[in-house]
Design a protein around this motif. Structure first.
Motif, PDB file in Angstrom:
ATOM      1  N   MET A   1       0.861  -1.179   0.000  1.00  0.00           N
ATOM      2  CA  MET A   1       0.000   0.000   0.000  1.00  0.00           C
ATOM      3  C   MET A   1       0.898   1.229   0.000  1.00  0.00           C
ATOM      4  O   MET A   1       1.764   1.370   0.848  1.00  0.00           O
ATOM      5  N   SER A   2       0.717   2.114  -1.013  1.00  0.00           N
ATOM      6  CA  SER A   2       1.464   3.365  -0.984  1.00  0.00           C
ATOM      7  C   SER A   2       0.838   4.264   0.078  1.00  0.00           C
ATOM      8  O   SER A   2      -0.132   3.896   0.710  1.00  0.00           O
TER       9      SER A   2
ATOM     10  N   PRO B   1      -1.285   6.024   2.311  1.00  0.00           N
ATOM     11  CA  PRO B   1      -2.735   6.183   2.348  1.00  0.00           C
ATOM     12  C   PRO B   1      -3.157   7.369   3.215  1.00  0.00           C
ATOM     13  O   PRO B   1      -2.539   7.666   4.232  1.00  0.00           O
TER      14      PRO B   1
ATOM     15  N   SER C   1      -3.391   8.350  -3.594  1.00  0.00           N
ATOM     16  CA  SER C   1      -4.348   7.607  -4.418  1.00  0.00           C
ATOM     17  C   SER C   1      -4.988   6.473  -3.620  1.00  0.00           C
ATOM     18  O   SER C   1      -5.856   5.780  -4.128  1.00  0.00           O
ATOM     19  N   ASN C   2      -4.532   6.300  -2.382  1.00  0.00           N
ATOM     20  CA  ASN C   2      -5.067   5.266  -1.499  1.00  0.00           C
ATOM     21  C   ASN C   2      -5.765   5.918  -0.314  1.00  0.00           C
ATOM     22  O   ASN C   2      -5.209   6.824   0.319  1.00  0.00           O
TER      23      ASN C   2
ATOM     24  N   PHE D   1      -9.746   6.026  -6.879  1.00  0.00           N
ATOM     25  CA  PHE D   1      -8.990   5.803  -5.654  1.00  0.00           C
ATOM     26  C   PHE D   1      -9.048   4.335  -5.262  1.00  0.00           C
ATOM     27  O   PHE D   1     -10.046   3.649  -5.490  1.00  0.00           O
ATOM     28  N   ASP D   2      -7.986   3.856  -4.654  1.00  0.00           N
ATOM     29  CA  ASP D   2      -7.944   2.530  -4.044  1.00  0.00           C
ATOM     30  C   ASP D   2      -8.422   2.728  -2.609  1.00  0.00           C
ATOM     31  O   ASP D   2      -7.778   3.454  -1.839  1.00  0.00           O
ATOM     32  N   VAL D   3      -9.557   2.122  -2.250  1.00  0.00           N
ATOM     33  CA  VAL D   3     -10.199   2.395  -0.972  1.00  0.00           C
ATOM     34  C   VAL D   3     -10.244   1.132  -0.113  1.00  0.00           C
ATOM     35  O   VAL D   3     -10.593   0.058  -0.594  1.00  0.00           O
TER      36      VAL D   3
END
Length: 183
Positions: free
Chosen positions: A1-2, A4, A105-106, A130-132
Motif C-alpha cells: 500500500m502506498s 494512504p 491515491s489510497n 482511488f484505491d479504498v
C-alpha cells in the motif's frame, strides 16, 4: 500500500442522539482512535469530514453541540477538516483539492454511517479511481426498517453494506490489519 490518507467521516456528537435508534459496532470510536494514533505516529495524512446539516431539526446542524467532533477522534491542529452538507464528502467540498495536494491515491475510510455518508463517499472515491479500504470495525451502522416494515438489525445492515461495497468500490479489512500494513 502506498501512502494512504485516513478519512474520518461524521464522527460527531450527533451520532449519539437517540433519533438514530440503536447503533451497532460499539467499538468503532476505539478502532478509529487506534487508526488515528497509527497515522499520526507515522505522520501520514488524516482528513476529518464534518457534516453540517441544513435541516434545523438535525443534531448535526452547525452551532449545535452535536456538530462538535467526538473528543476521542477530534482533529489535531493542522489536520484538514472538510465540511459537507450532503452525503458524499466529495460533493460541494474541497476534499478533492485536499487529496490532490496530498498526492494520495489510497484511502482508508472510517466513520458513520456506513450505509449513508461512508457508502456515498466510498462509491464516489471508487468511481474517481482511488484505491479504498474500509476497516469494518471502524465504521458503524444503525438499525433500519424497510418500507415493508421489516426490521434490519444494525449488524445485518453493516454486513450487507460491506458486502455490496467489497470488490467493486473498496476492499474491506480490520483496523488492526490496516495498521499492520502501513509503511
Amino acid at each position: 500500500m502506498s501512502t494512504p490518507a485516513l478519512i474520518v467521516i461524521d464522527v460527531q456528537k450527533a451520532i449519539d442522539d437517540p433519533k438514530w435508534g440503536r447503533r451497532g459496532q460499539p467499538e468503532m470510536e476505539a478502532r478509529i482512535s487506534e487508526l488515528l494514533a497509527a497515522w499520526r505516529e507515522r505522520a501520514l495524512p488524516v482528513i476529518h469530514v464534518r457534516h453540517d446539516s441544513s435541516d434545523p431539526s438535525s443534531p448535526y446542524r452547525p452551532g449545535s453541540d452535536g456538530n462538535e467532533f467526538k473528543p476521542e477522534v477530534a482533529p489535531l491542529p493542522g489536520e484538514p477538516v472538510v465540511d459537507k452538507r450532503v452525503h458524499s464528502a466529495f460533493i460541494g467540498t474541497d476534499l478533492m483539492d485536499v487529496l490532490d495536494e496530498l498526492q494520495v491515491s489510497n484511502l482508508v475510510v472510517a466513520g458513520v454511517l456506513l450505509e449513508n455518508s461512508v457508502e456515498a463517499t466510498v462509491r464516489m472515491a471508487g468511481n474517481l479511481g482511488f484505491d479504498v479500504v474500509i476497516p469494518e470495525d471502524a465504521v458503524a451502522s444503525i438499525d433500519r426498517t424497510d418500507k415493508n416494515g421489516r426490521h434490519w438489525p444494525a449488524e445485518d445492515v453493516h454486513a450487507l453494506t460491506l458486502a455490496i461495497l467489497e470488490g467493486e468500490y473498496a476492499r474491506t479489512s480490520t483496523a488492526r490489519a490496516v495498521i499492520e500494513a502501513l509503511p
